[in-house]
Design an enzyme around this catalytic site. Sequence first.
Site, short mmCIF file in Angstrom:
data_model
loop_
_atom_site.label_atom_id
_atom_site.label_comp_id
_atom_site.label_asym_id
_atom_site.label_seq_id
_atom_site.Cartn_x
_atom_site.Cartn_y
_atom_site.Cartn_z
N TYR A 39 -10.13 5.16 -11.68
CA TYR A 39 -9.97 5.87 -10.40
C TYR A 39 -9.76 7.37 -10.58
CZ TYR A 39 -7.90 1.24 -9.13
OH TYR A 39 -7.61 -0.07 -8.94
N GLY A 48 0.76 -1.24 0.00
CA GLY A 48 0.00 0.00 0.00
C GLY A 48 0.79 1.28 0.00
N TYR A 56 -0.28 -1.95 -12.12
CA TYR A 56 -1.71 -1.91 -12.46
C TYR A 56 -1.92 -1.28 -13.84
CZ TYR A 56 -1.70 -2.95 -7.51
OH TYR A 56 -1.44 -3.53 -6.29
N GLY A 72 3.35 -3.81 -4.11
CA GLY A 72 3.21 -3.97 -5.54
C GLY A 72 3.54 -2.66 -6.22
N ARG A 73 2.68 -1.68 -5.98
CA ARG A 73 2.83 -0.39 -6.64
C ARG A 73 4.20 0.24 -6.38
NH1 ARG A 73 -1.42 2.61 -8.06
NH2 ARG A 73 -2.71 1.55 -6.53
N ARG A 99 -6.35 2.85 -15.32
CA ARG A 99 -6.34 3.62 -14.07
C ARG A 99 -7.00 5.00 -14.15
NH1 ARG A 99 -3.62 3.68 -10.01
NH2 ARG A 99 -2.46 5.52 -10.60
N CYS A 142 -14.79 3.32 -27.67
CA CYS A 142 -16.09 3.99 -27.76
C CYS A 142 -16.74 4.13 -26.39
CB CYS A 142 -16.99 3.23 -28.72
SG CYS A 142 -16.29 3.22 -30.36
N GLU A 143 -16.17 5.00 -25.57
CA GLU A 143 -16.68 5.33 -24.24
C GLU A 143 -16.22 6.76 -23.95
OE1 GLU A 143 -18.24 3.43 -21.89
OE2 GLU A 143 -18.02 1.44 -22.77
#
Length: 418
Positions: free
Chosen positions: A317, A239, A372, A276-277, A313, A343-344
């Site tokens: 987020y 984290g 990620y 991880g990050r 990401r 297409c969003e």
Amino acid sequence: MEDFHREGEALYCEGVPLGEIAAAVGTPTYVYSHAALERAYMDLVDAFAGLDFMVCFAVKANSNLAVLRSLAAMGAGADIVSGGELYRAVRAGFDPKKIVFAGVGKTESEIVAGLGERILLFNVESASELECIERLASIHGKKARVALRVNPGVETGTHEHISTGHENSKFGVPVEEALQLAERIESYRCVELIGVHQHIGSQISKLAPHVEAIEKSAELVKELKGRGHDIRYFNIGGGLGVPYRGDETLPSPLEFVDAIRPTLKETQAKIICEMGRYIAARAGVLLTKVVYRKRTGEKSYVVSDAGMNDLLRPSLYGAYHEVVPVNGSTGSVAGADLVGPVCESGDFLARERDLPDAGEGEVLAVLDSGAYGFTMASNYNSRPRPAEVMVRGGRWAVVREREHYADLVKGEIVPAFL
Ligand SMILES: *Cc1c(COP(=O)(O)O)cnc(C)c1O
């Protein structure tokens, strides 16, 4: 980002110009720096010096085999959350004695696979899972080592999607229940309780939530030990955040460890951290080419060949990633969006930003995309997923081929009754 730097006008990853990689491999492409992975891993190792510890890499942040192999060779362990990650971790050469398995929904076959590989421990997240592990270990004649994942009930002040340690989170069990589960394990024949685990969320930018949670969980370690349980591992989770914005300063691993060192020492347990990050984010960039420039009304758009399916990401987020030109210095365009071809309306990599005023055909680098990034990529809009490249010194290699159209339909079957 020391491992990504400019020489003259050109952006380099270690000794290799990123323009050279984009020209040879095409775009979009993720590029990882071996030196940056090692730097971040060693920052953590150095920070924990003086304690009995193990740094596990959270495989979900970046599960490319070359990345995993690099970290395994540096001595890292692996934090996994699925049978697929177990498969990758074993293939990449992680010592099973350094593999820890978390997740609220481990299936029977995943548990059996973990038992078969003799991983160090399962981070157990519920009474039902514990019962399942006991039953499967018994059937297969194995001994399962477990840590109880406690939910210390703290708020992290991060995006709700990446906060896992608050009271009503689906993760872990409350302290009271952990004590009850420990009692229950006494009557189990094939489960051995050896640890306490916690992980309160990701990209935590302040020390206070970590300190508060770790102090609470350390109390549980001491309580369990007092009750005669042989708690040998205290897994403090991951984290630790990274500064995605140039002007941010976040706690360093050393500041993090120094803030909890006395607490960790007091537990007399071996400390496991699962980052991880922190290890992977700054070790990667996503190279993408400008396909078109356009204006609608007042708004300037840079349309790139990478979209939300390649790097989710920002859409998921509202995450921020710095965007820089790979070759040459361009001017900048104010209040612009970097959008993909999906297409969003939510398909963007950067929004309302001063972006490089890059012309069509120019290559941009989306920084700090090593965690990620690819692992969250999908084939949405039937877009083949990007290539991945690893750089080490002056050498580079494709470590995952760009997907082909044939990969898009792999496994699909049109039945005879159609
Ligand atoms: C995702 C995860 C991590 C890693 O989180 P980072 O923010 O990437 O360090 C660690 N432990 C568990 C159990 C996780 O699910």
